[in-house]
Design a protein around this motif. Structure first.
Motif, PDB file in Angstrom:
ATOM      1  N   ALA A  43      -1.257  -2.215   7.313  1.00 15.18           N
ATOM      2  CA  ALA A  43      -1.992  -2.768   6.178  1.00 15.18           C
ATOM      3  C   ALA A  43      -1.061  -2.983   4.990  1.00 15.18           C
ATOM      4  CB  ALA A  43      -3.137  -1.842   5.791  1.00 15.18           C
ATOM      5  N   SER A  44      -0.091  -2.108   4.852  1.00 17.15           N
ATOM      6  CA  SER A  44       0.882  -2.215   3.780  1.00 17.15           C
ATOM      7  C   SER A  44       2.201  -1.660   4.290  1.00 17.15           C
ATOM      8  CB  SER A  44       0.407  -1.406   2.575  1.00 17.15           C
ATOM      9  OG  SER A  44       1.361  -1.464   1.543  1.00 17.15           O
ATOM     10  N   GLY A  45       3.277  -2.359   4.024  1.00 18.38           N
ATOM     11  CA  GLY A  45       4.588  -1.884   4.453  1.00 18.38           C
ATOM     12  C   GLY A  45       5.391  -2.981   5.113  1.00 18.38           C
ATOM     13  N   GLN A  83       3.214 -14.754  -1.899  1.00 15.84           N
ATOM     14  CA  GLN A  83       2.080 -13.882  -1.589  1.00 15.84           C
ATOM     15  C   GLN A  83       2.385 -12.413  -1.901  1.00 15.84           C
ATOM     16  OE1 GLN A  83      -0.893 -15.177  -0.838  1.00 15.84           O
ATOM     17  NE2 GLN A  83       0.218 -17.079  -1.187  1.00 15.84           N
ATOM     18  N   ALA A 101       5.227 -10.645  -1.084  1.00 18.69           N
ATOM     19  CA  ALA A 101       6.112  -9.919  -0.164  1.00 18.69           C
ATOM     20  C   ALA A 101       7.500  -9.759  -0.769  1.00 18.69           C
ATOM     21  CB  ALA A 101       6.215 -10.657   1.163  1.00 18.69           C
ATOM     22  N   GLU A 147       8.401  -6.536   3.231  1.00 16.94           N
ATOM     23  CA  GLU A 147       7.453  -5.490   2.844  1.00 16.94           C
ATOM     24  C   GLU A 147       6.357  -6.174   2.063  1.00 16.94           C
ATOM     25  OE1 GLU A 147       8.805  -2.015   0.822  1.00 16.94           O
ATOM     26  OE2 GLU A 147      10.281  -1.576   2.375  1.00 16.94           O
ATOM     27  N   GLY A 148       5.130  -5.870   2.416  1.00 19.39           N
ATOM     28  CA  GLY A 148       4.026  -6.509   1.718  1.00 19.39           C
ATOM     29  C   GLY A 148       2.684  -6.005   2.187  1.00 19.39           C
ATOM     30  N   GLU A 149       1.653  -6.692   1.745  1.00 19.08           N
ATOM     31  CA  GLU A 149       0.271  -6.369   2.079  1.00 19.08           C
ATOM     32  C   GLU A 149      -0.228  -7.344   3.137  1.00 19.08           C
ATOM     33  OE1 GLU A 149      -1.427  -3.788   0.647  1.00 19.08           O
ATOM     34  OE2 GLU A 149       0.394  -3.305  -0.500  1.00 19.08           O
ATOM     35  N   ARG A 150      -0.620  -6.815   4.295  1.00 23.54           N
ATOM     36  CA  ARG A 150      -1.071  -7.653   5.407  1.00 23.54           C
ATOM     37  C   ARG A 150      -2.215  -8.576   5.010  1.00 23.54           C
ATOM     38  NH1 ARG A 150      -3.314  -4.061   9.646  1.00 23.54           N
ATOM     39  NH2 ARG A 150      -5.078  -4.108   8.249  1.00 23.54           N
ATOM     40  N   ASP A 151      -3.182  -8.079   4.263  1.00 23.66           N
ATOM     41  CA  ASP A 151      -4.350  -8.884   3.914  1.00 23.66           C
ATOM     42  C   ASP A 151      -4.007 -10.053   2.988  1.00 23.66           C
ATOM     43  OD1 ASP A 151      -5.857  -7.248   5.499  1.00 23.66           O
ATOM     44  OD2 ASP A 151      -6.718  -6.089   3.850  1.00 23.66           O
ATOM     45  N   LEU A 152      -2.922  -9.947   2.247  1.00 25.93           N
ATOM     46  CA  LEU A 152      -2.477 -11.057   1.404  1.00 25.93           C
ATOM     47  C   LEU A 152      -1.621 -12.044   2.195  1.00 25.93           C
ATOM     48  CD1 LEU A 152      -1.439  -9.144  -1.848  1.00 25.93           C
ATOM     49  CD2 LEU A 152      -3.524 -10.456  -1.454  1.00 25.93           C
TER      50      LEU A 152
END
Length: 85
Positions: free
Chosen positions: A15-17, A39, A41, A56-61
């Protein structure tokens, strides 16, 4: 069936990472870094496959926008990227 389920869970990005972004077309590869950064990342490194990126980022974004552009997000471990510090 259980084996496919376990493989699917292994490939799903967190979800995050850290996650591996894999472009499916040359057009998707050309704008991948720019779209990912837009987005939210953070670029970490080139991925193990041509055109792929470790971010690295937020999957939902990331996932919905990238999928529409022909890029799939995978678990960083799926591409052998899990040990990068």
């Amino acid at each position: 069936m259980i084996l496919f389920g376990l493989l699917g869970l292994y490939a799903v990005p967190p979800a995050s990472g850290r996650m591996l972004l894999l472009p499916l077309t040359h057009e998707a590869e050309a704008a991948l870094a720019q779209v990912a950064v837009a987005q939210g990342a953070r670029l970490v490194a080139k991925g193990p496959w041509p055109g792929s990126l470790l971010v690295e980022g937020e999957r939902d974004l990331l996932a919905p926008v990238l999928l529409r552009r022909g890029v799939i997000a995978l678990s960083a471990q799926m591409g052998g990227c899990g040990a990068i510090a």
